[in-house]
Design a protein around this motif. Sequence first.
Motif, PDB file in Angstrom:
ATOM      1  N   ARG A  57       1.828   6.654   6.500  1.00 41.75           N
ATOM      2  CA  ARG A  57       1.902   5.420   5.705  1.00 41.75           C
ATOM      3  C   ARG A  57       1.402   4.180   6.431  1.00 41.75           C
ATOM      4  O   ARG A  57       0.672   3.384   5.859  1.00 41.75           O
ATOM      5  N   PRO A  58       1.766   3.992   7.720  1.00 39.25           N
ATOM      6  CA  PRO A  58       1.244   2.798   8.421  1.00 39.25           C
ATOM      7  C   PRO A  58      -0.289   2.774   8.461  1.00 39.25           C
ATOM      8  O   PRO A  58      -0.911   1.724   8.275  1.00 39.25           O
ATOM      9  N   TYR A  59      -0.887   3.952   8.670  1.00 43.66           N
ATOM     10  CA  TYR A  59      -2.353   4.043   8.715  1.00 43.66           C
ATOM     11  C   TYR A  59      -2.953   3.674   7.354  1.00 43.66           C
ATOM     12  O   TYR A  59      -3.879   2.864   7.280  1.00 43.66           O
ATOM     13  N   LEU A  60      -2.412   4.261   6.276  1.00 44.09           N
ATOM     14  CA  LEU A  60      -2.914   3.958   4.929  1.00 44.09           C
ATOM     15  C   LEU A  60      -2.733   2.481   4.597  1.00 44.09           C
ATOM     16  O   LEU A  60      -3.642   1.844   4.060  1.00 44.09           O
ATOM     17  N   ALA A  61      -1.553   1.956   4.943  1.00 41.39           N
ATOM     18  CA  ALA A  61      -1.261   0.541   4.662  1.00 41.39           C
ATOM     19  C   ALA A  61      -2.277  -0.362   5.353  1.00 41.39           C
ATOM     20  O   ALA A  61      -2.784  -1.309   4.751  1.00 41.39           O
ATOM     21  N   SER A  62      -2.612  -0.030   6.609  1.00 42.53           N
ATOM     22  CA  SER A  62      -3.574  -0.866   7.347  1.00 42.53           C
ATOM     23  C   SER A  62      -4.962  -0.785   6.712  1.00 42.53           C
ATOM     24  O   SER A  62      -5.702  -1.767   6.701  1.00 42.53           O
ATOM     25  N   LYS A  63      -5.310   0.381   6.155  1.00 40.55           N
ATOM     26  CA  LYS A  63      -6.626   0.560   5.521  1.00 40.55           C
ATOM     27  C   LYS A  63      -6.717  -0.207   4.199  1.00 40.55           C
ATOM     28  O   LYS A  63      -7.685  -0.927   3.958  1.00 40.55           O
ATOM     29  N   ILE A  64      -5.711  -0.024   3.327  1.00 42.30           N
ATOM     30  CA  ILE A  64      -5.799  -0.632   1.982  1.00 42.30           C
ATOM     31  C   ILE A  64      -5.491  -2.121   2.001  1.00 42.30           C
ATOM     32  O   ILE A  64      -5.893  -2.842   1.102  1.00 42.30           O
ATOM     33  N   PHE A  65      -4.789  -2.563   3.061  1.00 42.95           N
ATOM     34  CA  PHE A  65      -4.424  -3.974   3.140  1.00 42.95           C
ATOM     35  C   PHE A  65      -5.665  -4.863   3.171  1.00 42.95           C
ATOM     36  O   PHE A  65      -5.681  -5.933   2.588  1.00 42.95           O
ATOM     37  N   ASN A  66      -6.695  -4.397   3.835  1.00 43.70           N
ATOM     38  CA  ASN A  66      -7.918  -5.202   3.978  1.00 43.70           C
ATOM     39  C   ASN A  66      -9.037  -4.783   3.038  1.00 43.70           C
ATOM     40  O   ASN A  66     -10.119  -5.342   3.091  1.00 43.70           O
ATOM     41  N   ASP A  67      -8.775  -3.771   2.189  1.00 41.07           N
ATOM     42  CA  ASP A  67      -9.842  -3.256   1.330  1.00 41.07           C
ATOM     43  C   ASP A  67      -9.292  -2.909  -0.045  1.00 41.07           C
ATOM     44  O   ASP A  67      -8.731  -1.837  -0.270  1.00 41.07           O
ATOM     45  N   LYS A  68      -9.466  -3.861  -0.980  1.00 40.44           N
ATOM     46  CA  LYS A  68      -8.938  -3.688  -2.345  1.00 40.44           C
ATOM     47  C   LYS A  68      -9.514  -2.441  -3.027  1.00 40.44           C
ATOM     48  O   LYS A  68      -8.840  -1.777  -3.795  1.00 40.44           O
ATOM     49  N   GLN A  69     -10.786  -2.122  -2.740  1.00 33.97           N
ATOM     50  CA  GLN A  69     -11.438  -0.965  -3.375  1.00 33.97           C
ATOM     51  C   GLN A  69     -10.752   0.338  -2.973  1.00 33.97           C
ATOM     52  O   GLN A  69     -10.589   1.233  -3.796  1.00 33.97           O
ATOM     53  N   LEU A  70     -10.341   0.424  -1.703  1.00 29.91           N
ATOM     54  CA  LEU A  70      -9.621   1.617  -1.245  1.00 29.91           C
ATOM     55  C   LEU A  70      -8.286   1.754  -1.970  1.00 29.91           C
ATOM     56  O   LEU A  70      -7.888   2.858  -2.345  1.00 29.91           O
ATOM     57  N   LEU A  71      -7.626   0.630  -2.188  1.00 30.27           N
ATOM     58  CA  LEU A  71      -6.353   0.639  -2.922  1.00 30.27           C
ATOM     59  C   LEU A  71      -6.568   1.148  -4.340  1.00 30.27           C
ATOM     60  O   LEU A  71      -5.818   1.991  -4.833  1.00 30.27           O
ATOM     61  N   VAL A  72      -7.625   0.646  -4.987  1.00 28.71           N
ATOM     62  CA  VAL A  72      -7.953   1.077  -6.358  1.00 28.71           C
ATOM     63  C   VAL A  72      -8.221   2.583  -6.392  1.00 28.71           C
ATOM     64  O   VAL A  72      -7.732   3.299  -7.270  1.00 28.71           O
ATOM     65  N   LYS A  73      -8.988   3.054  -5.421  1.00 27.64           N
ATOM     66  CA  LYS A  73      -9.320   4.491  -5.362  1.00 27.64           C
ATOM     67  C   LYS A  73      -8.076   5.340  -5.107  1.00 27.64           C
ATOM     68  O   LYS A  73      -7.905   6.398  -5.702  1.00 27.64           O
ATOM     69  N   MET A  74      -7.218   4.863  -4.209  1.00 26.32           N
ATOM     70  CA  MET A  74      -5.982   5.602  -3.925  1.00 26.32           C
ATOM     71  C   MET A  74      -5.099   5.673  -5.168  1.00 26.32           C
ATOM     72  O   MET A  74      -4.577   6.733  -5.522  1.00 26.32           O
ATOM     73  N   ASN A  75      -4.963   4.539  -5.858  1.00 23.27           N
ATOM     74  CA  ASN A  75      -4.156   4.508  -7.085  1.00 23.27           C
ATOM     75  C   ASN A  75      -4.718   5.439  -8.154  1.00 23.27           C
ATOM     76  O   ASN A  75      -3.971   6.064  -8.897  1.00 23.27           O
TER      77      ASN A  75
ATOM     78  N   LYS B 168       7.398 -12.129   8.462  1.00 25.57           N
ATOM     79  CA  LYS B 168       7.320 -13.094   7.366  1.00 25.57           C
ATOM     80  C   LYS B 168       5.887 -13.169   6.821  1.00 25.57           C
ATOM     81  O   LYS B 168       5.674 -13.213   5.613  1.00 25.57           O
ATOM     82  N   GLU B 169       4.897 -13.148   7.724  1.00 28.78           N
ATOM     83  CA  GLU B 169       3.485 -13.262   7.339  1.00 28.78           C
ATOM     84  C   GLU B 169       3.068 -12.078   6.465  1.00 28.78           C
ATOM     85  O   GLU B 169       2.389 -12.243   5.453  1.00 28.78           O
ATOM     86  N   LYS B 170       3.500 -10.874   6.874  1.00 28.10           N
ATOM     87  CA  LYS B 170       3.135  -9.655   6.133  1.00 28.10           C
ATOM     88  C   LYS B 170       3.726  -9.695   4.719  1.00 28.10           C
ATOM     89  O   LYS B 170       3.057  -9.376   3.748  1.00 28.10           O
ATOM     90  N   ILE B 171       4.986 -10.117   4.633  1.00 30.33           N
ATOM     91  CA  ILE B 171       5.659 -10.179   3.326  1.00 30.33           C
ATOM     92  C   ILE B 171       4.990 -11.224   2.437  1.00 30.33           C
ATOM     93  O   ILE B 171       4.752 -10.981   1.255  1.00 30.33           O
ATOM     94  N   LYS B 172       4.674 -12.376   3.029  1.00 37.25           N
ATOM     95  CA  LYS B 172       3.992 -13.430   2.254  1.00 37.25           C
ATOM     96  C   LYS B 172       2.647 -12.936   1.732  1.00 37.25           C
ATOM     97  O   LYS B 172       2.263 -13.248   0.599  1.00 37.25           O
ATOM     98  N   ALA B 173       1.939 -12.148   2.534  1.00 33.14           N
ATOM     99  CA  ALA B 173       0.645 -11.600   2.105  1.00 33.14           C
ATOM    100  C   ALA B 173       0.821 -10.660   0.916  1.00 33.14           C
ATOM    101  O   ALA B 173       0.016 -10.677  -0.017  1.00 33.14           O
ATOM    102  N   ILE B 174       1.889  -9.867   0.930  1.00 29.68           N
ATOM    103  CA  ILE B 174       2.169  -8.963  -0.199  1.00 29.68           C
ATOM    104  C   ILE B 174       2.488  -9.787  -1.443  1.00 29.68           C
ATOM    105  O   ILE B 174       1.981  -9.506  -2.531  1.00 29.68           O
ATOM    106  N   ILE B 175       3.299 -10.826  -1.283  1.00 26.62           N
ATOM    107  CA  ILE B 175       3.656 -11.702  -2.405  1.00 26.62           C
ATOM    108  C   ILE B 175       2.397 -12.340  -3.010  1.00 26.62           C
ATOM    109  O   ILE B 175       2.250 -12.407  -4.227  1.00 26.62           O
ATOM    110  N   GLU B 176       1.483 -12.763  -2.131  1.00 27.39           N
ATOM    111  CA  GLU B 176       0.224 -13.373  -2.594  1.00 27.39           C
ATOM    112  C   GLU B 176      -0.602 -12.411  -3.446  1.00 27.39           C
ATOM    113  O   GLU B 176      -1.354 -12.831  -4.325  1.00 27.39           O
TER     114      GLU B 176
END
Length: 195
Positions: free
Chosen positions: A65-83, A147-155
Amino acid sequence: MIVVGLTGGIGSGKTTIGKEFQSFGIPVYIADEEAKALMNRSKVIKRKLIQLFGKSAYKGDTLNRPYLASKIFNDKQLLVKMNAIVHPKVASHFKRWLKKQESPYVIKEAAIIFENNMENQYDYIITVVADEDLRIERVMHRDNASKEKIKAIIENQLTDDEKIEKSDFVIVNNDLNVAKQQAAEIHESILKKIK
């Protein structure tokens, strides 16, 4: 069967509110939990995720999960593909689960109903909201996250106001006793609508 969506931003307290509905005898399907379980259990999902993210997507048989999170966090297209890989499997799992339920209605807890334009899959939608500072504090405590990570998720999520506008019911979860009272009132209201 009436399906009620339960949504809200990170740290709003969806799971806590879901437990409240369970105490009324209403079955609750937690989409995120099922997605995590399927990503570990399903050979098809595993194969597709390794194709998408490489061998590091799994550590042995367990999702990295940490590896996947780091990948999709910076790449919206990867998140879309994973979903696109995971969501259809969760949807068919939910349909099988739904057939086994015998309550007046069920709740499906999902964090990003509106973000994924899935509101048409629900008869009613409940949004749980809470003050942002409180949400950040809860998630920092729960996930040991910065705090920064959580704020980024909220954004990355819709604002509470945008969610409220699209919802049938709203629970303000700044004070748990007040939120539980609101959940009880919504439960009664849904039962009346069904009749």
